[in-house]
Enzyme design. Structure first.
Site, mmCIF file in Angstrom:
data_model
loop_
_atom_site.group_PDB
_atom_site.id
_atom_site.type_symbol
_atom_site.label_atom_id
_atom_site.label_comp_id
_atom_site.label_asym_id
_atom_site.label_seq_id
_atom_site.Cartn_x
_atom_site.Cartn_y
_atom_site.Cartn_z
ATOM 1 C CE LYS A 115 -4.671 -1.322 1.927
ATOM 2 N NZ LYS A 115 -5.403 -1.227 2.667
ATOM 3 C CE LYS A 201 -5.937 -7.567 -1.837
ATOM 4 N NZ LYS A 201 -5.759 -7.497 -0.216
ATOM 5 C CE LYS A 204 -13.873 -3.635 0.881
ATOM 6 N NZ LYS A 204 -12.961 -3.599 2.111
#
Ligand code: TYM
Length: 339
Positions: A115, A201, A204
């Site tokens: 991230k 993956k 969102k």
């Protein structure tokens, strides 16, 4: 039996969340009730502020996620459904556990690396200490079972390490402050992948909406996304071995297996030899049959703001109560005078 799990109210909840985690919340909620235990499911709004966010959107998606979870079968009369921000003990316990967690442990967290990317220096401190809050989330309630997708396994291992070190440093083996939680990961849906890229993956935060099936998508949108999903030109094999090096094909077969609550082997036994021209419509039909009713309930529930607020208020009151003894035990064990 104490089931605890959380989900972030950021972006649109999707099929990966449903198959990897939410469906297990529902199964374990029923098992916990049958066993005389508890199930606590919360919206991880405090985790959501670790990334840049819009306050208005966060508020709206928190309420929408309550509606989604209830539509999926999380039942507020069986499970305790709440948001973290209404239970200050999560943040309080995180601070206590910051004394136990080691920099080296957090430096190894792959989610932080993913991230923060190349902008590590610009990442928030919250993004770095995020796994300590996650440990507090489960340790506060003496969780035994934590239903999650595979991407959260490392965070759960960290929670166990923190619990163990805290117990060693400040308590005794016969009288530990924290229980070591076990992750519950569904074998066929541990990691649902993007529909556009079998090596990423389903997420969102993916910029492309075509990469995921949102739980709020209507039937036509779902069917269109499956039709456009990336695949290869080969027909399906009749055994799992034949899906090696075919990540997109494996992903679609795994999604089918998870939705049908069967194994990948069983799906291949039925559909082996079929091309995607035949398999994709079968998958789309199954998807719509399973998710359509959830979407319809969601659309109805999300308009009932009063009920959603009431569910959260009631859940928070119950969660605060359950967390009291452990938080007190942690303060006491550390020699902090709290009165
Ligand atoms: P979050 O909000 O990213 O995801 C919620 C749950 O969905 C699972 N999941 C998936 N499972 C399979 N395939 C996928 N593609 C996929 N994407 C997401 C996640 O594993 C998760 O179980 N840090 C957590 C929230 C959290 C939490 C906790 C979880 C905060 N505190 C304490 C458990 C216990 C998160 O961001 O999940």
């Amino acid at each position: 039996m104490r089931v605890v799990s959380g989900i972030q109210p950021t972006g649109q909840p999707h099929l990966g969340n449903y198959l990897g985690a939410i469906r297990n919340y529902v199964k374990l909620q029923d098992e916990a009730v049958a066993a005389g235990g508890e199930c606590l499911i919360f919206l991880a709004d405090l985790h959501a502020i670790s990334m840049p966010h819009d306050p208005k959107e966060l508020r709206a998606s928190t309420l929408e996620l309550v509606a989604t979870l209830v539509a999926c079968g999380v039942d507020p009369s069986k499970a305790i459904l709440f948001n973290q921000a209404q239970v200050p003990a999560h943040a309080e316990l995180q601070w206590l556990l910051n004394g136990t967690a080691r920099m080296g442990w957090l430096n190894r967290m792959t989610q932080f690396k993913d991230k923060s990317g190349k902008n590590r220096e610009g990442a928030s401190v919250a993004l770095f200490t995020y796994p300590v809050l996650q440990a507090a989330d489960v340790l506060l309630y003496q969780a035994t079972h934590v239903p999650v997708g595979e991407d959260q396994k490392q965070h759960l291992e960290l929670a166990r390490d923190i619990a163990q070190k805290f117990n060693n440093d400040f308590a005794s083996e016969d009288n530990p402050v924290f229980t070591l939680p076990d992750p519950i990961i569904p074998p066929e849906a541990a990691r649902i992948m993007s529909l556009r890229d079998g090596s990423a993956k389903m997420s969102k935060s993916d910029a492309s909406d075509m990469s995921r099936i949102n739980l709020a998508d209507d039937a036509d949108t779902m069917a269109k996304k499956i039709k456009k999903a990336k695949t290869d030109p080969e027909p399906l094999p009749s055994e799992l071995k034949g899906l090696e090096d075919r990540p997109e094909a494996l992903n679609l077969v795994s999604i089918y297996a998870a939705l049908a609550e069967t194994s990948v082997d069983a799906v291949l036994a039925d559909h082996g030899g079929q091309g995607f021209g035949a398999f994709k419509p079968a998958l789309a039909d199954l998807l719509v049959a399973r998710l359509g009713p959830i979407r319809n309930r969601f659309v109805e529930l999300k308009e009932d703001r009063e009920s959603l607020d009431a569910i959260l208020a009631r859940g928070a009151a119950q969660a605060r109560e359950i967390g009291i003894p452990t938080l007190k035990a942690a303060y006491d064990a550390m020699g902090l005078i709290r009165g």
